[in-house]
Design a protein around this motif. Structure first.
Motif, mmCIF file in Angstrom:
data_model
loop_
_atom_site.group_PDB
_atom_site.id
_atom_site.type_symbol
_atom_site.label_atom_id
_atom_site.label_comp_id
_atom_site.label_asym_id
_atom_site.label_seq_id
_atom_site.Cartn_x
_atom_site.Cartn_y
_atom_site.Cartn_z
ATOM 1 N N GLY A 48 0.795 -1.217 0.000
ATOM 2 C CA GLY A 48 0.000 0.000 0.000
ATOM 3 C C GLY A 48 0.826 1.264 0.000
ATOM 4 O O GLY A 48 0.278 2.362 0.038
ATOM 5 N N CYS A 71 -11.323 -8.234 -3.561
ATOM 6 C CA CYS A 71 -12.438 -7.966 -2.658
ATOM 7 C C CYS A 71 -13.777 -8.169 -3.369
ATOM 8 O O CYS A 71 -13.894 -7.914 -4.574
ATOM 9 C CB CYS A 71 -12.337 -6.527 -2.145
ATOM 10 S SG CYS A 71 -13.502 -6.129 -0.816
ATOM 11 N N CYS A 75 -15.696 -0.464 -3.195
ATOM 12 C CA CYS A 75 -15.719 0.851 -2.563
ATOM 13 C C CYS A 75 -15.017 1.883 -3.449
ATOM 14 O O CYS A 75 -13.981 1.593 -4.055
ATOM 15 C CB CYS A 75 -15.048 0.790 -1.198
ATOM 16 S SG CYS A 75 -15.921 -0.286 -0.019
ATOM 17 N N CYS A 78 -11.112 2.727 -2.470
ATOM 18 C CA CYS A 78 -10.124 1.690 -2.167
ATOM 19 C C CYS A 78 -9.408 1.170 -3.408
ATOM 20 O O CYS A 78 -10.045 0.896 -4.431
ATOM 21 C CB CYS A 78 -10.811 0.528 -1.446
ATOM 22 S SG CYS A 78 -9.673 -0.764 -0.903
ATOM 23 N N VAL A 80 -7.831 -1.706 -3.659
ATOM 24 C CA VAL A 80 -7.826 -3.164 -3.774
ATOM 25 C C VAL A 80 -8.732 -3.595 -4.930
ATOM 26 O O VAL A 80 -9.814 -3.046 -5.136
ATOM 27 C CB VAL A 80 -8.302 -3.818 -2.455
ATOM 28 C CG1 VAL A 80 -8.416 -5.329 -2.600
ATOM 29 C CG2 VAL A 80 -7.348 -3.476 -1.320
ATOM 30 N N GLU A 172 -15.035 4.935 7.767
ATOM 31 C CA GLU A 172 -14.455 5.478 6.529
ATOM 32 C C GLU A 172 -14.925 6.889 6.188
ATOM 33 O O GLU A 172 -14.130 7.719 5.757
ATOM 34 C CB GLU A 172 -14.714 4.561 5.322
ATOM 35 C CG GLU A 172 -14.255 3.125 5.487
ATOM 36 C CD GLU A 172 -12.751 2.955 5.585
ATOM 37 O OE1 GLU A 172 -12.021 3.958 5.667
ATOM 38 O OE2 GLU A 172 -12.306 1.789 5.594
ATOM 39 N N ARG A 182 -18.696 3.838 0.218
ATOM 40 C CA ARG A 182 -18.659 2.426 0.615
ATOM 41 C C ARG A 182 -19.911 1.761 0.060
ATOM 42 O O ARG A 182 -20.828 1.440 0.811
ATOM 43 C CB ARG A 182 -18.622 2.283 2.130
ATOM 44 C CG ARG A 182 -17.505 3.034 2.821
ATOM 45 C CD ARG A 182 -17.716 3.040 4.327
ATOM 46 N NE ARG A 182 -17.606 1.712 4.894
ATOM 47 C CZ ARG A 182 -18.250 1.317 5.988
ATOM 48 N NH1 ARG A 182 -19.083 2.126 6.607
ATOM 49 N NH2 ARG A 182 -18.079 0.091 6.457
ATOM 50 N N TYR A 240 -7.955 11.623 2.789
ATOM 51 C CA TYR A 240 -8.160 10.721 1.655
ATOM 52 C C TYR A 240 -7.269 11.139 0.499
ATOM 53 O O TYR A 240 -7.158 12.315 0.166
ATOM 54 C CB TYR A 240 -9.627 10.748 1.204
ATOM 55 C CG TYR A 240 -9.852 10.087 -0.141
ATOM 56 C CD1 TYR A 240 -9.689 8.710 -0.289
ATOM 57 C CD2 TYR A 240 -10.199 10.829 -1.272
ATOM 58 C CE1 TYR A 240 -9.876 8.093 -1.523
ATOM 59 C CE2 TYR A 240 -10.397 10.221 -2.503
ATOM 60 C CZ TYR A 240 -10.231 8.859 -2.623
ATOM 61 O OH TYR A 240 -10.407 8.251 -3.846
ATOM 62 N N HIS A 247 -10.948 6.117 -9.211
ATOM 63 C CA HIS A 247 -11.516 6.235 -7.871
ATOM 64 C C HIS A 247 -12.072 7.637 -7.624
ATOM 65 O O HIS A 247 -11.870 8.554 -8.421
ATOM 66 C CB HIS A 247 -10.462 5.883 -6.830
ATOM 67 C CG HIS A 247 -10.060 4.444 -6.855
ATOM 68 N ND1 HIS A 247 -9.099 3.963 -7.711
ATOM 69 C CD2 HIS A 247 -10.508 3.375 -6.141
ATOM 70 C CE1 HIS A 247 -8.960 2.660 -7.532
ATOM 71 N NE2 HIS A 247 -9.807 2.279 -6.592
ATOM 72 N N ARG A 281 -3.152 6.955 9.036
ATOM 73 C CA ARG A 281 -3.863 5.824 8.468
ATOM 74 C C ARG A 281 -4.355 4.941 9.618
ATOM 75 O O ARG A 281 -3.964 5.137 10.767
ATOM 76 C CB ARG A 281 -2.955 5.038 7.508
ATOM 77 C CG ARG A 281 -2.477 5.858 6.301
ATOM 78 C CD ARG A 281 -3.643 6.287 5.424
ATOM 79 N NE ARG A 281 -3.259 7.112 4.290
ATOM 80 C CZ ARG A 281 -3.344 8.440 4.249
ATOM 81 N NH1 ARG A 281 -3.767 9.106 5.324
ATOM 82 N NH2 ARG A 281 -3.004 9.107 3.161
#
Length: 291
Positions: A48, A71, A75, A78, A80, A172, A182, A240, A247, A281
């Motif tokens: 990350g 995942c 979201c 994120c 991932v 979040e 989310r 953020y 994103h 974080r």
């Protein structure tokens, strides 16, 4: 303390100077980096590109992700990957425990992707991972940064039963932005998860939020108040940063003065620990949150 936004100061356009970080250095960091590379160990710190990696590693703290790197949720914040996850690796608990032993980690944070594809939501692997770490590293303290497990008590009970020093689940963002940020999560469900954990024996609970997604100050304060009502002990508040152009965009860079204000407000509300800053974080200074 007034809850008005810090007056007469506007965030700059473009990434501000307080988000610039120095490359990690130090004997402990260099040693751990060598071990990670030599044994191909998987840490969130490296994958990350966490800005606090050098500081955390220097204090003997590292974060590991279990249950794969794909995942079942998508979201908007994120980085991932989203899709169909691979089969569960039942040897993973021992692998993570071995990594922690090789790195001589004093405090480990364990997190995971969401596994809504599994009947147990991944909670069995979660519990087995904690048990394996305890067997192999009896002096290592633990934080489990868990998904919501769809709010199902049976799955949450598995985490409580293995007794990590800290159980964390992130809100979040503020309530108004939850559906956008989310997508498959629910604000009230996350609060219920945190409340359930505390009411059923979790030693210490923790949650985190990101700022700069378009939230208002009063909304941030409302999240903090809701977390205290759920008896959450620790809160982390950070900036953020957009992982990619796909994103959600950064709407605002929050000023250091504003982060400081949230920290002071949080302590006044009664949180045991408040970590509030642009580079904070979820696992920042995690080793201090067990006290």
């Amino acid at each position: 303390m007034s809850i008005n936004t810090v007056d007469n100061v506007k965030p700059p356009k473009g990434k501000p100077k307080w988000l610039r970080v120095k490359l990690p250095t130090g004997k402990k960091y260099t040693q751990l980096r060598g071990l990670v590379d030599k044994y191909s160990l998987n840490t969130i710190c490296t994958s990350g590109s966490c800005p606090n990696m050098g500081e955390c590693w220097g204090e003997g703290t590292a974060t590991f992700m279990i249950l794969g790197n794909v995942c079942t949720r998508s979201c908007g914040f994120c980085g991932v990957k989203t899709g169909r996850p691979e089969d569960v690796d039942w040897e993973e608990p021992e692998k993570v425990a071995r990594s922690i032993k090789i790195m001589s980690i004093k405090h480990a944070v364990i997190t995971s992707v969401d596994r809504d594809d599994l009947k147990d939501m991944g909670s069995i692997i979660w519990a087995e991972t904690v048990k394996a770490i305890r067997r192999m590293n009896p002096e290592t303290t633990l934080e489990t940064l868990i998904p919501d497990f769809q709010g199902i008590g049976t799955h949450l009970d598995r985490i409580i039963e293995v007794g990590p020093e800290v159980v964390s689940h992130n809100m979040e963002t503020v309530k108004r932005l939850t559906r956008e940020v989310r997508i498959q999560a629910k604000y009230e469900r996350s609060l219920d998860v945190l409340r359930y954990l505390k009411d059923n024996g979790a030693r210490r609970t923790k949650s985190g939020i990101m700022l700069g997604l378009g939230e208002q100050e009063e909304e941030v304060i409302k999240v903090m108040e809701d977390l205290r009502t759920a008896n959450v002990d620790v809160v982390t508040i950070g900036q953020y940063l957009q992982p990619s152009k796909k994103h959600l965009p950064v709407k605002e860079f929050i000023l250091p003065e504003q982060f400081k204000k949230y920290e002071e407000l949080g302590l006044e509300m009664g949180f045991r620990h408040v970590e509030s800053g642009a580079l904070v974080r979820s696992s920042y200074k995690a080793h201090k949150h067990i006290n």
